[in-house]
Write an enzyme that holds these catalytic residues in place. Structure first.
Site, PDB file in Angstrom:
ATOM      1  N   HIS A  42     -20.466 -36.776 -12.143  1.00 44.07           N
ATOM      2  CA  HIS A  42     -20.365 -35.738 -11.097  1.00 44.07           C
ATOM      3  C   HIS A  42     -19.220 -34.767 -11.413  1.00 44.07           C
ATOM      4  CE1 HIS A  42     -22.262 -39.056  -8.601  1.00 44.07           C
ATOM      5  NE2 HIS A  42     -23.059 -38.041  -8.341  1.00 44.07           N
ATOM      6  N   GLN A  47     -35.213 -38.742   1.071  1.00 45.62           N
ATOM      7  CA  GLN A  47     -35.702 -38.984  -0.293  1.00 45.62           C
ATOM      8  C   GLN A  47     -35.780 -40.468  -0.640  1.00 45.62           C
ATOM      9  OE1 GLN A  47     -32.242 -36.651  -1.846  1.00 45.62           O
ATOM     10  NE2 GLN A  47     -32.269 -38.105  -3.528  1.00 45.62           N
ATOM     11  N   MET A  57     -24.361 -42.489 -16.875  1.00 44.19           N
ATOM     12  CA  MET A  57     -23.599 -42.730 -15.652  1.00 44.19           C
ATOM     13  C   MET A  57     -24.482 -42.497 -14.422  1.00 44.19           C
ATOM     14  SD  MET A  57     -19.834 -41.292 -16.400  1.00 44.19           S
ATOM     15  CE  MET A  57     -18.950 -41.873 -17.839  1.00 44.19           C
TER      16      MET A  57
HETATM   17  O1  PAF Z   1     -29.283 -36.034  -7.381  1.00 40.11           O
HETATM   18  C1  PAF Z   1     -28.856 -36.289  -6.241  1.00 40.11           C
HETATM   19  O2  PAF Z   1     -27.752 -36.806  -6.040  1.00 40.11           O
HETATM   20  C2  PAF Z   1     -29.735 -35.959  -5.042  1.00 40.11           C
HETATM   21  O3  PAF Z   1     -31.077 -36.172  -5.323  1.00 40.11           O
HETATM   22  C3  PAF Z   1     -29.496 -34.545  -4.479  1.00 40.11           C
HETATM   23  C4  PAF Z   1     -29.888 -33.478  -5.499  1.00 40.11           C
HETATM   24  C5  PAF Z   1     -28.054 -34.378  -4.093  1.00 40.11           C
HETATM   25  C6  PAF Z   1     -30.371 -34.318  -3.248  1.00 40.11           C
HETATM   26  O4  PAF Z   1     -30.074 -35.239  -2.253  1.00 40.11           O
END
Ligand code: PAF
Length: 289
Positions: A47, A71, A195
């Site tokens: 990240h 999701q 990761m």
């Molecule tokens: O990749 C992710 O962490 C998630 O799918 C996202 C793009 C933040 C959408 O919730």
């Protein structure tokens, strides 16, 4: 002036869309370019590499942290998904980020919420969508909302979730979002494991075996480049991974843009994508051929 508060780490935190927009309006008035890095938190170095990429492309960096219930399927890990806001804020502040947008569920999905973004094309090619049929509608819906809420110049997504990246790029083009969607390379542990926040679920024994997924992909890529038939390469990788205790959902060679199946290397840029379960943890990975 804005109502966004400051976290102990010193980074500004907006909990509402009104606060997010007020802060961004101030920056825009000063002529700043804005980048958004959408995440579900539990930040790792991958990240932070997205934040670094964002810093190359914008003056102000916003990170959204929202575990998007839409999701996750009912049998998935929504309730156990790691939530570590304070640690995340510290990491983001140390990386030079400017604002965390951390809405609660009601801010994103207010009562009566009834709209879903339906996605096809790269979202229906028999990869992740085959195993997580409602996943990309949930991703596309929340990403569409985040892009509208923040209206960034650029948004950065990891190539680790390669199909997701292609789905979002397609959606942004199809729905005329002005934001540029940028993919950033996968960051790996020294042993090659991609990761992921979900790596935290691996037992020590599983963690030792997990890099085999990346190794199998690398061997596949080398064999393909050496002229071995795609079907033979796939069969060998499947056997190798299953023998090491993985339960393989797919290992596929696809066109790098459309994700359509390819039969030969000459069919265009090729991407190898795989998903496999190790115990209860589902790992995904992909590499260019
Ligand atoms: O990749 C992710 O962490 C998630 O799918 C996202 C793009 C933040 C959408 O919730």
């Amino acid at each position: 002036m804005t109502n966004s508060s400051q976290d102990e780490s010193g980074v500004a935190v907006a909990r509402s869309v009104v606060d997010l927009r007020a802060r961004i309006a101030d920056w825009r008035a000063a002529g700043a370019r804005i980048a958004l890095v959408p995440t579900m938190g539990a930040l790792h170095a991958g990240h932070i590499s997205l934040v670094e990429e964002a810093k190359q492309r914008a003056d102000r960096i916003v990170m959204s942290i929202f575990v998007n219930q839409m999701q996750f399927a009912p049998n998935e890990d929504l309730s156990s998904y790691p939530r570590r806001f304070e640690e995340d804020a510290e990491k983001f502040a140390a990386a030079g980020g400017d604002l965390i947008f951390a809405p609660d569920v009601g801010e994103i999905y207010p009562e009566g919420f009834a709209t879903t973004v339906t996605v096809a094309g790269p979202a229906s090619v028999g990869l992740e969508d085959k195993f997580r049929p409602t996943h990309f509608a949930g991703v596309a819906t929340v990403v569409a909302k985040l892009l509208n809420q923040c209206r960034p110049d650029v948004a950065i997504f990891g190539e680790k979730d390669y199909q997701q990246l292609k789905v979002i790029m397609r959606m942004a083009r199809d729905l005329d979002f002005e934001t540029e969607i940028v993919g950033a390379p996968t960051l790996r542990e020294p042993d090659g494991l991609a990761m992921s926040s979900r790596n935290l679920y691996l037992s020590p024994d599983e963690r030792e075996r997990a890099p085999l997924l990346h190794e199998a992909l690398k061997r596949c890529a080398a064999a393909l480049r050496g002229g071995v038939k795609i079907t033979s390469v796939q069969a060998a990788a499947l056997e190798e991974l299953e023998a090491a205790g993985f339960s393989v959902d797919y290992i596929e060679a696809r066109h790098a843009e459309t994700l359509a199946p390819v039969t030969r290397l000459g069919d265009g840029l090729v991407r190898l994508l795989a998903a496999a379960r190790l115990g209860t943890t589902r790992l995904i990975d992909n590499i260019a051929v």
